[in-house]
Design an enzyme around this catalytic site. Structure first.
Site, PDB file in Angstrom:
ATOM      1  N   ALA A 123       0.188  -1.221   0.117  1.00  0.00           N
ATOM      2  CA  ALA A 123      -0.238  -0.315  -0.075  1.00  0.00           C
ATOM      3  C   ALA A 123       0.643   1.161  -0.286  1.00  0.00           C
ATOM      4  CB  ALA A 123      -0.757  -0.419   1.790  1.00  0.00           C
ATOM      5  N   ASP A 173      12.739   4.697   2.937  1.00  0.00           N
ATOM      6  CA  ASP A 173      12.329   3.804   3.592  1.00  0.00           C
ATOM      7  C   ASP A 173      12.682   2.785   5.250  1.00  0.00           C
ATOM      8  OD1 ASP A 173      11.301   4.362   1.050  1.00  0.00           O
ATOM      9  OD2 ASP A 173      11.224   1.856   0.734  1.00  0.00           O
TER      10      ASP A 173
HETATM   11  P1  ADP Z   1       5.475  -2.149   0.916  1.00  0.00           P
HETATM   12  O1  ADP Z   1       6.624  -2.384   1.005  1.00  0.00           O
HETATM   13  O2  ADP Z   1       5.340  -1.005  -0.125  1.00  0.00           O
HETATM   14  O3  ADP Z   1       4.278  -2.487   1.769  1.00  0.00           O
HETATM   15  P2  ADP Z   1       6.633  -4.243  -1.112  1.00  0.00           P
HETATM   16  O4  ADP Z   1       5.671  -4.923  -1.939  1.00  0.00           O
HETATM   17  O5  ADP Z   1       7.691  -3.232  -0.940  1.00  0.00           O
HETATM   18  O6  ADP Z   1       4.988  -3.381  -0.993  1.00  0.00           O
HETATM   19  O7  ADP Z   1       6.111  -5.457   0.527  1.00  0.00           O
HETATM   20  C1  ADP Z   1       4.954  -5.748   0.140  1.00  0.00           C
HETATM   21  C2  ADP Z   1       5.680  -7.762   1.198  1.00  0.00           C
HETATM   22  O8  ADP Z   1       6.394  -7.365   2.049  1.00  0.00           O
HETATM   23  C3  ADP Z   1       4.768  -8.374   0.710  1.00  0.00           C
HETATM   24  O9  ADP Z   1       4.560  -9.148  -0.010  1.00  0.00           O
HETATM   25  C4  ADP Z   1       5.544  -9.500   1.623  1.00  0.00           C
HETATM   26  O10 ADP Z   1       6.451 -10.450   1.100  1.00  0.00           O
HETATM   27  C5  ADP Z   1       6.433  -8.940   2.650  1.00  0.00           C
HETATM   28  N1  ADP Z   1       5.902  -8.535   3.882  1.00  0.00           N
HETATM   29  C6  ADP Z   1       5.357  -7.106   3.609  1.00  0.00           C
HETATM   30  N2  ADP Z   1       3.980  -7.753   4.674  1.00  0.00           N
HETATM   31  C7  ADP Z   1       4.661  -8.823   5.927  1.00  0.00           C
HETATM   32  C8  ADP Z   1       3.769  -9.232   6.656  1.00  0.00           C
HETATM   33  N3  ADP Z   1       2.773  -9.290   7.886  1.00  0.00           N
HETATM   34  N4  ADP Z   1       4.416 -11.405   6.978  1.00  0.00           N
HETATM   35  C9  ADP Z   1       5.001 -11.649   6.156  1.00  0.00           C
HETATM   36  N5  ADP Z   1       5.383 -10.837   4.913  1.00  0.00           N
HETATM   37  C10 ADP Z   1       5.115  -9.358   4.847  1.00  0.00           C
HETATM   38 MG    MG Z   2       8.764  -1.730   0.351  1.00  0.00          MG
END
Ligand code: ADP
Ligand code: MG
Length: 380
Positions: A123, A173
């Site tokens: 998001a 980030d």
């Molecule tokens: P953002 O950093 O903007 O949220 P990204 O695509 O960079 O989006 O990162 C999202 C990824 O981080 C997810 O696809 C997952 O692999 C990992 N992730 C995020 N939250 C969790 C969680 N609660 N448990 C496991 N992996 C997570």
């Molecule tokens: Mg990310």
């Protein structure tokens, strides 16, 4: 979240954890496409994040579980190998393990690991950096290292994401998650990098409106903007656009091709706006900070051309309201989310009115989140 983490750990690993660490997500407050131009950016660590729990295992096995999938991933304690498919999320902690030796830091062998989060992934709130930072703190605490400075934690997380996961993100980030503080923003000079906390008046509220849209060619558009910025810098005889002052750019603008000129005007103007925002916040002037946020959006819209009609509609609807100090696209653009800086008087009804105006034009409602600032990554 702590109860949820303990329950997941107990249910998956049959015991209690030895270490719990938490790291927040972040909002890009202002400083759009400034990082790779050697510029500055302001981020907010938010009151949502990722919690990691860990307990050492004597048999060397590494067991991972997450509230996202609920499935246990079991690996041997050897050189981390990149995972695919449903286990791909493990690449974030594995990337951290792979990065630690380069910083002269110890790597835990076997462990049970669990993660829970109240940050929606994907998001634009950087759940990935929060997962990296919380993982790094838990791994380091497990090896008795609780003294690693936040700048190093940020670099470990960035290296995990750049080199192991394969996402070429800047330092925003991880830097904001590591240096965040409640009622503060994090100022980052991307060269160095150098980090500093900037006080934010406590009555500042954030609202995120996520369109969940993305331009089909977004990767190519980022690459094009990067190339155009470097071309503009080269035409001005500097390595990076951060080396050009607004006065010098104004004097030499006519000598630049029109696209390079617009990109340079955005980046040079945006870096100036970051510093003006810091000055406004040091005076406690949220109205002026908000004006600068909206000016950032207008610059993205007209000069950098990384906005979209959907993002523009949200900014127009938000800035038409008296409780909104300012609004802008946040993140790379070409889709994604708009953030608004508001007074406490902006409420769920106001947010619904903005979402309804959006839905009327674009058919679906945006995802709406109300956020405050929160503390940075820490062992709990
Ligand atoms: P953002 O950093 O903007 O949220 P990204 O695509 O960079 O989006 O990162 C999202 C990824 O981080 C997810 O696809 C997952 O692999 C990992 N992730 C995020 N939250 C969790 C969680 N609660 N448990 C496991 N992996 C997570
Ligand atoms: Mg990310």
């Amino acid at each position: 979240m702590r109860q949820k983490l303990l329950a997941l750990f107990q249910e998956s690993h049959g015991r209690l954890p030895e270490v719990i660490a938490r790291a927040p997500g972040r909002i890009e407050f202002i400083g759009n496409h400034t990082d790779y131009n050697g510029g500055t950016v302001l981020g907010a660590s938010i009151d949502r994040g990722v919690w990691v729990a860990l307990a050492a295992r004597p048999d060397g096995r590494r067991n991972f579980v997450s509230d996202l999938t609920g499935r246990l991933v079991t690996l041997a304690a050897d050189t981390p190998v990149r995972q695919e498919g449903a286990a791909a999320w493990v690449n974030y902690p594995l990337g951290v393990l792979a990065a630690l030796p380069a910083f002269g830091l110890p790597v835990p062998e076997g462990f049970d690991f669990a993660v829970v989060s109240n940050l929606p992934p994907g998001a634009g709130l950087s759940s990935s950096a929060a997962l990296e930072l919380a993982s790094a703190l838990a791994f380091l605490a497990a090896t008795g290292r609780r003294d690693v400075p936040p700048a190093t934690l940020a670099q470990i997380g960035r290296q995990a994401e750049n080199n192991f996961v394969g996402v070429p993100c800047g330092i925003l980030d991880q830097g904001v998650s590591a240096f965040g503080r409640k009622n503060h923003l994090v100022y980052i000079d991307c060269r160095g990098p150098r980090f500093e906390a900037v006080p934010l008046p406590p009555d500042a509220h954030f609202w995120i409106f996520n369109t969940h849209t993305q331009h089909a060619l977004v990767d190519g558009l980022y690459t094009a903007r990067h190339r155009e910025c470097l071309a503009a810098a080269a035409a001005l005889g500097v390595a990076l656009l951060a080396d050009v002052t607004p006065a010098r750019l104004a004097a030499e603008l006519a000598s630049l091709p029109s696209i390079e000129g617009r990109r340079a005007q955005h980046v040079v103007g945006e870096i100036a706006r970051v510093d003006q925002t810091v000055a406004a916040l040091r005076r406690g002037d949220l109205a002026e900070a908000g004006r600068l946020l909206t000016a950032s959006h207008r610059s993205s819209q007209t000069l950098f051309e990384n906005s979209t009609p959907a993002l523009d509609l949200l900014v127009d609807a938000l800035t038409g309201r008296p409780e909104v100090f300012g609004a802008r696209l946040t993140g790379g653009g070409f889709g994604g989310a708009v953030m608004a800086l508001t007074s406490p008087r902006f409420d769920a009804a106001a947010a619904s009115a903005v979402a309804a105006a959006y839905a009327e034009k674009f058919g679906t409602a945006p995802e709406v989140l109300h956020l405050r600032t929160g503390d940075g990554a820490a062992v709990l």
